[in-house]
Scaffold this motif. Sequence first.
Motif, PDB file in Angstrom:
ATOM      1  N   THR A  53       0.840  -1.200   0.000  1.00  0.00           N
ATOM      2  CA  THR A  53       0.000   0.000   0.000  1.00  0.00           C
ATOM      3  C   THR A  53       0.872   1.247   0.000  1.00  0.00           C
ATOM      4  OG1 THR A  53      -1.692  -1.217   1.218  1.00  0.00           O
ATOM      5  CG2 THR A  53      -1.851   1.182   1.215  1.00  0.00           C
ATOM      6  N   ARG A  56       2.549   1.681  -3.432  1.00  0.00           N
ATOM      7  CA  ARG A  56       1.600   2.195  -4.433  1.00  0.00           C
ATOM      8  C   ARG A  56       1.374   3.689  -4.251  1.00  0.00           C
ATOM      9  NH1 ARG A  56      -1.487  -2.842  -3.322  1.00  0.00           N
ATOM     10  NH2 ARG A  56      -0.962  -4.260  -5.009  1.00  0.00           N
ATOM     11  N   LYS A  57       1.284   4.138  -2.999  1.00  0.00           N
ATOM     12  CA  LYS A  57       1.090   5.578  -2.744  1.00  0.00           C
ATOM     13  C   LYS A  57       2.329   6.375  -3.143  1.00  0.00           C
ATOM     14  CE  LYS A  57      -2.457   5.290   0.736  1.00  0.00           C
ATOM     15  NZ  LYS A  57      -2.914   5.705   2.054  1.00  0.00           N
TER      16      LYS A  57
END
Length: 62
Positions: A53, A56-57
């Motif tokens: 996560t 991806r950010k």
Amino acid sequence: MNVNQALRLVAGIMILVSLLLTYYVHGNWVFFTIFIAANLIQSAFTQWCPMMTILRKLGLQD
């Protein structure tokens, strides 16, 4: 570099760092290695990893 490659790189680096800390600083750092392993095991079953996560950010593509 995609998310899976970056995840493997980060996991490998974190394991090596935690083992070096265990050897050179204090034996209790082995619990950090155990935490990393447990996180990898749970992500194998749930298909979700907090580091993915974050990556991806940061803009990495799947």
